[in-house]
Design a protein around this motif. Structure first.
Motif, PDB file in Angstrom:
ATOM      1  N   UNK A 263      40.806  50.434  33.888  1.00 30.32           N
ATOM      2  CA  UNK A 263      39.472  49.847  33.686  1.00 30.32           C
ATOM      3  C   UNK A 263      39.575  48.375  33.307  1.00 30.32           C
ATOM      4  N   UNK A 264      40.510  48.063  32.417  1.00 31.40           N
ATOM      5  CA  UNK A 264      40.662  46.664  31.996  1.00 31.40           C
ATOM      6  C   UNK A 264      41.112  45.801  33.167  1.00 31.40           C
ATOM      7  N   UNK A 265      42.005  46.317  34.009  1.00 33.50           N
ATOM      8  CA  UNK A 265      42.441  45.583  35.194  1.00 33.50           C
ATOM      9  C   UNK A 265      41.248  45.243  36.081  1.00 33.50           C
ATOM     10  N   UNK A 266      40.392  46.217  36.317  1.00 34.46           N
ATOM     11  CA  UNK A 266      39.225  45.999  37.181  1.00 34.46           C
ATOM     12  C   UNK A 266      38.254  45.003  36.567  1.00 34.46           C
ATOM     13  N   UNK A 267      38.011  45.114  35.267  1.00 34.22           N
ATOM     14  CA  UNK A 267      37.009  44.266  34.614  1.00 34.22           C
ATOM     15  C   UNK A 267      37.509  42.843  34.395  1.00 34.22           C
ATOM     16  N   UNK A 268      38.787  42.680  34.061  1.00 33.60           N
ATOM     17  CA  UNK A 268      39.331  41.327  33.900  1.00 33.60           C
ATOM     18  C   UNK A 268      39.272  40.581  35.230  1.00 33.60           C
ATOM     19  N   UNK A 269      39.502  41.299  36.322  1.00 37.81           N
ATOM     20  CA  UNK A 269      39.450  40.686  37.643  1.00 37.81           C
ATOM     21  C   UNK A 269      38.079  40.700  38.282  1.00 37.81           C
ATOM     22  N   UNK A 270      37.033  40.890  37.486  1.00 36.84           N
ATOM     23  CA  UNK A 270      35.668  41.087  38.006  1.00 36.84           C
ATOM     24  C   UNK A 270      35.202  39.963  38.926  1.00 36.84           C
ATOM     25  N   UNK A 271      35.497  38.696  38.569  1.00 37.74           N
ATOM     26  CA  UNK A 271      34.998  37.570  39.377  1.00 37.74           C
ATOM     27  C   UNK A 271      35.760  37.397  40.689  1.00 37.74           C
ATOM     28  N   UNK A 272      36.878  38.089  40.831  1.00 31.75           N
ATOM     29  CA  UNK A 272      37.585  38.181  42.107  1.00 31.75           C
ATOM     30  C   UNK A 272      38.084  36.830  42.645  1.00 31.75           C
ATOM     31  N   UNK A 273      38.348  35.887  41.738  1.00 37.36           N
ATOM     32  CA  UNK A 273      38.996  34.646  42.175  1.00 37.36           C
ATOM     33  C   UNK A 273      40.488  34.739  41.853  1.00 37.36           C
ATOM     34  N   UNK A 274      41.237  33.748  42.270  1.00 37.64           N
ATOM     35  CA  UNK A 274      42.693  33.817  42.110  1.00 37.64           C
ATOM     36  C   UNK A 274      43.109  33.934  40.646  1.00 37.64           C
TER      37      UNK A 274
END
Length: 485
Positions: free
Chosen positions: A154-165
């Protein structure tokens, strides 16, 4: 007399309702996502409070209830006691408040990150809440492992939420580092089963000195990883790429609290603990505390400053648990209470940071001045957050930090080094308070800066959440002391 089934039903609901909410969010139209998330989080909170009420009704007698077994081996069960009911209610309750805050934050009016809310955010966030409830109530190390891994995903998905590099790299860093550390939990589970034939955490007490030391150190390594202690700290400052509601939940009530919780639970189940484990814990804690304090001194980005501050506060919790191994029950209670008290204070401060970036488009502390004359509620919330994290009474963290340090003095006669560690922690606490006081004076008072003058209005959902959290930063200390006895 409350039966085991009755005692287990509410923890089960607290876990299952959020995951059911996740399924509904994915199945229904996007516009329903945030409302389903809020309702599911609210229902899970009610289940946690009902479990606490049932625990109190049963005379506050701790219970471990097996729920799922392979033959004679219990794979999953529930622990209902003072710590699990207190912390589950806090973690899920904060999740509910952060959801409400997100209603305002995730929109096109956000001056830092204009955005329309996505189903993905609310689906993952509600699963995160359910995973935290599951981890806190789990009575087996196998159950902890399952929810440990879910929180990581879940943390992986949420930290990468903005989907930029940048956000994708930060998310991958968090995933890799915490999963390297999680090998400790896998090793601990394997050794516990091989030596006792059980996955129940209470079986740790059956281990002899050498194996008990191994299992506790293995769990400690996993705890260090999740709680961003040296040498695993570097993922947490990078996680600031996440939306601020995610940062608040990661730092206040979820990811970083997984580590301190699983170690505290292991100690409560372990019986007498080898003193060598205590030395590893307290030395690791004080080194991390000093390091993180030095790291947040030069920070001008408010979220990065708060990230390093979180690492230092987690070190206090580990310090309390380390002192408990040397014989201080007061420090143990203080460490548990500090998990609870810090959750509300740090969530408040992070959400204030989010409101500043939402209304002004920046996270730089040097840009904020004279907040009190332009946005008085936000200024008061900033002051509450700064004073609470700084450890000033009557805010909750003061009381739990006092208990930890008093517990340290209790056992300091055993070694001069323990006394030195306590003194260093006191000095760090005073310096931390001075640093937050300095920024509070700079941000809250004075003539409004150009950035503050041009701020957009504070959304009402944010204001409501701030009021609730400000009340809890004051009340949390009294609640924790009363509940934990």
């Amino acid at each position: 007399m409350v039966s085991g089934v009755e005692m287990a039903i509410f923890p089960l609901l607290a876990i299952l309702v959020p995951f059911a909410g996740m399924v509904l969010i994915l199945a229904l139209p996007r516009k329903a996502a945030r409302w389903i998330c809020a309702v599911a989080a609210g229902a899970s909170l009610l289940a946690c409070l009902a479990a606490a009420a049932l625990y109190a009704q049963g005379g506050m007698q701790a219970a471990s209830i097996p729920w799922f077994s392979f033959g004679s081996v219990v794979a999953f069960g529930f622990t209902v006691d003072g710590m699990s009911t207190l912390l589950a209610s806090a973690f899920v309750g904060i999740g509910f408040l952060v959801t409400v805050y997100s209603f305002a934050y995730l929109n096109k009016g956000n001056r830092e990150h204009p955005d329309e809310h996505k189903k993905r955010f609310y689906a993952v966030f509600i699963a995160f809440i359910g995973a935290m409830a599951g981890l806190v109530f789990s009575s087996t190390i196998l159950g902890q492992l399952v929810f440990f891994e879910i929180t990581g995903a879940c943390s992986w998905s949420l930290i990468g939420y903005y989907n930029n590099d940048t956000s994708k790299k930060s998310a991958m860093k968090a995933l890799i580092i915490t999963h390297i550390a999680s090998l400790g939990l896998y090793c601990g589970a394997a050794v516990l089963f091989l030596q006792t034939g059980s996955f129940e955490l209470q079986a740790i007490a059956q281990l002899d000195g050498g194996w008990k030391m191994f299992v506790l150190i293995a769990i400690l390594v996993a705890a260090w990883g999740k709680s961003a202690q040296l040498p695993f700290y570097m993922w947490l400052p990078s996680a600031m790429e996440a939306p601020t509601p995610v940062s608040a939940y990661l730092h206040g009530a979820s990811m970083v609290k997984v580590g301190v919780y699983i170690f505290a639970r292991a100690l409560l189940c372990a019986g007498p603990v080898p003193v060598e484990v205590g030395w590893v814990v307290v030395v690791g804690a004080i080194v991390t505390m000093v390091f993180s304090f030095l790291m947040y001194l030069p920070q001008k980005d408010i979220k990065r400053l708060l990230a390093y501050s979180t690492i230092a506060q987690l070190s206090y919790m580990f310090l309390g648990f380390g002192f408990a191994i040397f014989g201080s029950q007061l420090a143990m209670q203080g460490g548990i209470a500090h998990i609870f008290n810090h959750a509300f204070a740090k969530t408040l401060f992070f959400l204030v940071a989010g409101a500043l970036s939402y209304t002004m488009g920046t996270r730089l502390l040097t840009k904020f001045r004279g907040l009190s004359s332009k946005m008085p509620l936000l200024a008061i919330a900033f002051a509450f957050g700064a004073l609470a994290i700084g450890g000033l009474p009557p805010f909750g963290p003061f009381f739990s930090k006092f208990m930890i340090l008093a517990g340290g003095f209790e056992i300091s006669s055993q070694s001069v080094l323990l006394l030195v560690i306590v003194i260093v922690a006191i000095v760090e606490s005073l310096c931390s308070f001075a640093w937050f006081l300095k920024w509070m004076g700079s941000v809250v008072s004075g003539t409004p800066s150009e950035t503050v003058e041009e701020a957009s209005p504070l959304p009402k959902p944010m204001a409501v959440v701030f009021v609730v959290l400000m009340v809890m930063t004051v009340c949390s200390g009294f609640i924790a002391v009363a509940w934990l006895g």
